[in-house]
Design a protein around this motif. Structure first.
Motif, mmCIF file in Angstrom:
data_model
loop_
_atom_site.group_PDB
_atom_site.id
_atom_site.type_symbol
_atom_site.label_atom_id
_atom_site.label_comp_id
_atom_site.label_asym_id
_atom_site.label_seq_id
_atom_site.Cartn_x
_atom_site.Cartn_y
_atom_site.Cartn_z
ATOM 1 N N ILE A 1 -1.757 59.306 43.337
ATOM 2 C CA ILE A 1 -0.294 59.368 43.237
ATOM 3 C C ILE A 1 0.137 59.332 41.775
ATOM 4 C CG2 ILE A 1 1.835 58.082 43.694
ATOM 5 C CD1 ILE A 1 0.585 57.190 46.353
ATOM 6 N N ILE A 2 -0.403 58.389 41.022
ATOM 7 C CA ILE A 2 -0.006 58.234 39.618
ATOM 8 C C ILE A 2 -0.425 59.442 38.793
ATOM 9 C CG2 ILE A 2 -0.428 56.859 37.532
ATOM 10 C CD1 ILE A 2 -0.673 54.418 39.435
ATOM 11 N N ASN A 3 -1.620 59.962 39.066
ATOM 12 C CA ASN A 3 -2.150 61.068 38.271
ATOM 13 C C ASN A 3 -1.357 62.351 38.437
ATOM 14 O OD1 ASN A 3 -4.036 61.891 36.348
ATOM 15 N ND2 ASN A 3 -5.449 62.688 37.875
ATOM 16 N N GLN A 4 -0.521 62.429 39.468
ATOM 17 C CA GLN A 4 0.320 63.602 39.648
ATOM 18 C C GLN A 4 1.422 63.680 38.593
ATOM 19 O OE1 GLN A 4 0.954 64.720 44.150
ATOM 20 N NE2 GLN A 4 1.175 62.526 43.898
ATOM 21 N N GLY A 5 1.898 62.512 38.131
ATOM 22 C CA GLY A 5 3.102 62.473 37.315
ATOM 23 C C GLY A 5 3.049 63.357 36.090
ATOM 24 N N GLY A 6 2.074 63.115 35.216
ATOM 25 C CA GLY A 6 1.989 63.874 33.979
ATOM 26 C C GLY A 6 1.705 65.339 34.198
ATOM 27 N N PHE A 7 0.953 65.654 35.255
ATOM 28 C CA PHE A 7 0.602 67.051 35.478
ATOM 29 C C PHE A 7 1.751 67.840 36.099
ATOM 30 C CE2 PHE A 7 -3.502 65.072 34.866
ATOM 31 C CZ PHE A 7 -4.098 65.975 33.989
ATOM 32 N N TYR A 8 2.575 67.200 36.930
ATOM 33 C CA TYR A 8 3.778 67.882 37.397
ATOM 34 C C TYR A 8 4.734 68.143 36.220
ATOM 35 C CZ TYR A 8 2.858 67.648 42.413
ATOM 36 O OH TYR A 8 2.341 67.836 43.671
ATOM 37 N N ALA A 9 4.873 67.157 35.332
ATOM 38 C CA ALA A 9 5.719 67.352 34.154
ATOM 39 C C ALA A 9 5.163 68.471 33.280
ATOM 40 C CB ALA A 9 5.821 66.050 33.359
ATOM 41 N N SER A 10 3.848 68.487 33.081
ATOM 42 C CA SER A 10 3.220 69.535 32.274
ATOM 43 C C SER A 10 3.412 70.906 32.921
ATOM 44 C CB SER A 10 1.726 69.249 32.103
ATOM 45 O OG SER A 10 1.511 68.014 31.475
ATOM 46 N N LEU A 11 3.294 70.957 34.229
ATOM 47 C CA LEU A 11 3.491 72.204 34.959
ATOM 48 C C LEU A 11 4.885 72.762 34.719
ATOM 49 C CD1 LEU A 11 2.910 74.308 37.211
ATOM 50 C CD2 LEU A 11 3.517 72.542 38.872
ATOM 51 N N VAL A 12 5.891 71.913 34.868
ATOM 52 C CA VAL A 12 7.271 72.351 34.657
ATOM 53 C C VAL A 12 7.468 72.833 33.226
ATOM 54 C CG1 VAL A 12 9.674 71.573 34.571
ATOM 55 C CG2 VAL A 12 8.203 70.878 36.471
ATOM 56 N N LEU A 13 6.910 72.105 32.248
ATOM 57 C CA LEU A 13 7.102 72.467 30.844
ATOM 58 C C LEU A 13 6.390 73.772 30.499
ATOM 59 C CD1 LEU A 13 8.215 71.791 28.069
ATOM 60 C CD2 LEU A 13 6.189 70.372 27.662
ATOM 61 N N VAL A 14 5.168 73.957 30.991
ATOM 62 C CA VAL A 14 4.424 75.193 30.709
ATOM 63 C C VAL A 14 5.203 76.409 31.202
ATOM 64 C CG1 VAL A 14 2.394 76.515 31.436
ATOM 65 C CG2 VAL A 14 2.110 74.207 30.571
ATOM 66 N N VAL A 15 5.710 76.336 32.420
ATOM 67 C CA VAL A 15 6.468 77.452 32.978
ATOM 68 C C VAL A 15 7.773 77.658 32.221
ATOM 69 C CG1 VAL A 15 7.642 78.308 35.035
ATOM 70 C CG2 VAL A 15 5.438 77.148 35.248
ATOM 71 N N ALA A 16 8.472 76.562 31.927
ATOM 72 C CA ALA A 16 9.762 76.664 31.234
ATOM 73 C C ALA A 16 9.596 77.311 29.862
ATOM 74 C CB ALA A 16 10.394 75.283 31.093
ATOM 75 N N ILE A 17 8.548 76.949 29.128
ATOM 76 C CA ILE A 17 8.326 77.532 27.805
ATOM 77 C C ILE A 17 8.110 79.032 27.920
ATOM 78 C CG2 ILE A 17 6.678 77.650 25.883
ATOM 79 C CD1 ILE A 17 6.345 74.626 26.142
ATOM 80 N N GLY A 18 7.290 79.469 28.882
ATOM 81 C CA GLY A 18 7.058 80.896 29.056
ATOM 82 C C GLY A 18 8.328 81.660 29.400
ATOM 83 N N VAL A 19 9.125 81.098 30.306
ATOM 84 C CA VAL A 19 10.377 81.758 30.703
ATOM 85 C C VAL A 19 11.357 81.833 29.533
ATOM 86 C CG1 VAL A 19 12.408 81.552 32.188
ATOM 87 C CG2 VAL A 19 10.126 81.153 33.135
#
Length: 439
Positions: A358-376
């Motif tokens: 559960i905890i390990n999801q936090g940073g990777f969901y945030a990273s996922l959103v940021l990676v996509v947002a930067i590309g867009v």
């Protein structure tokens, strides 16, 4: 003549624990290498597959989505089948996936390969932490956990400058095949040396019914300490992860005018900062566990401050400032590990792997959103070609981090208060021992 008695069984168990940890850690290091290997190959990938920034970011987006989405299922698999089986399966999947990525010549084929890289990657870290919690004493666990995260980041170092050289000298296919071949050795070592517990080669837990799984996950998430750990992980990790996995190299080269060699040095320095800070943070949270959230808030505040200076700098930031950026941002990597310590002290042993997931999801969901947002945002500000990325476009794109920092810091502060209130009510003796008097 008297002699000092020694405990051979204890010493033998410690030696075995260290061997098991080293093999498991090496597997995690390889997973980090495969995870990060696209960071220095981003510009090459745009040419090989004929893709734009949003499509390039989709590689990491898919990888992170699979990684984050599998954390809870993997935690349940570890509780059911033991870390040895799951870790070995992850190493096999990583090896096959990276081999497929080496031969991929089309965008869809490469996407499928990265999907399986994320799947194999997801099976490593939780397994290593479970082995650490099983084989080492309670006082050693925070330090060994930090060392696991820190030393595992050596995989990112190997994916920076050496992978840059390999791509230039060997070409895409041979460079990625060489990377994949390392997994064969580790699979053999895992089979030969890793045991799930002392005196037990493999562990098989009870089969849980769906309602029991839901109850276990709900109990873990309901504890404010688990939620605090989740938001700690969310707030600290995404900036360094995004730089290390994909956008750091293009940002330094196209956004800040650095040479390719200088960009590789900056990414390497960031990983060195991760490795250097980890043991210090591990020691700090061991001696002052009450102030774990204060430490996280301070580190995130420093990261936000330095990023603000870089993005507000007139023109391209000087090299010394970028060095400071990667050092401070890199500390966020081991700081995210503090979240796991909250999970460890907030849940019983039978929920440990699922709470970690559960905890390990936090940073990777945030990273996922940021990676996509930067590309867009990059495609929005510089339509047409990846070769046209401008410093202004990167300022717009990197500024999206403030949205995630705002959300994360708000939630850390919220659940810090709830966790401390829970501890005062349920663990008053622990609070009296570790909490400093409030002024």
């Amino acid at each position: 003549m008297s002699t000092i008695p020694t405990s051979e069984p204890a010493e033998r168990r410690l030696r075995q624990a260290v061997v098991i940890w080293v093999v498991a850690l090496s597997t995690y290091l390889l997973a980090v290498f495969h995870r990060s290997s696209l960071a220095v190959a981003g510009l090459v990938a745009t040419e090989r597959f004929g893709i734009n920034a949003a499509q390039l970011s989709s590689f990491v987006m898919l990888q992170l989505l699979v990684y984050a989405g599998m954390q809870i299922p993997v935690g349940l698999l570890v509780d059911r089948f033991g870390p040895r089986r799951v870790l070995t399966t992850g190493a096999v999947v990583l090896t096959l996936a990276q081999t497929g990525f080496a031969f991929a010549e089309t965008y869809p084929a490469a996407l499928v390969a990265r999907l399986f890289v994320g799947m194999g990657d997801a099976m490593t870290f939780i397994c290593v932490l479970r082995l650490v919690n099983t084989w080492f004493g309670a006082r050693r666990i925070p330090l060994i956990t930090q060392l696991t995260g820190v030393l595992g980041q050596m995989g990112a170092i190997l994916a920076a400058a050496p992978m840059t050289v390999a791509l230039r000298e060997l070409g895409w296919t041979r460079a990625y095949l060489a990377a994949a071949s390392m997994g064969i050795v580790l699979v053999v070592l895992l089979v030969l040396f890793v045991h799930d517990a002392p005196g037990r080669r493999s562990h098989r837990g009870p089969q849980l019914r769906p309602d029991e799984i839901r109850a276990s996950l709900a109990a873990s998430w309901e504890h404010p300490g688990t939620r605090l750990g989740f938001w700690m992980h969310f707030s600290t990790q995404f900036s360094a992860t995004t730089l290390g996995m994909l956008w750091g190299y293009p940002f330094f080269v196209r956004g800040e005018g650095q040479s390719q060699a200088a960009a590789g040095v900056l990414l390497t320095v960031m990983v060195v900062a991760v490795m250097s800070a980890g043991p210090v943070l591990g020691w700090r949270i061991t001696v002052r566990p009450w102030h774990r959230s204060t430490l996280v808030l301070s580190i995130v505040g420093a990261i936000v401050t330095v990023w603000t200076v870089v993005l507000a700098w007139p023109g391209q930031a000087p090299f010394w400032l970028l060095l400071l950026l990667v050092v401070v941002t890199g500390v966020g990597g081991p700081a995210s590990m503090i979240g796991f310590d909250l999970g460890r002290t907030s849940n019983p042993a039978e929920r440990m792997a699922s709470a970690t997931g559960i905890i390990n999801q936090g940073g990777f969901y945030a990273s996922l959103v940021l990676v996509v947002a930067i590309g867009v945002i990059l495609d929005w500000r510089t339509p047409g070609s990846s070769s046209a990325y401008t410093p202004e476009a990167f300022r717009w794109a990197m500024s999206f981090q403030y949205v995630l920092w705002g959300l994360g810091l708000t939630q850390v502060w919220r659940y810090r208060r709830q966790t401390r209130a829970w501890l005062r009510e349920h663990e008053p003796d622990w609070v009296a021992q570790h909490a400093t008097p409030r002024r």
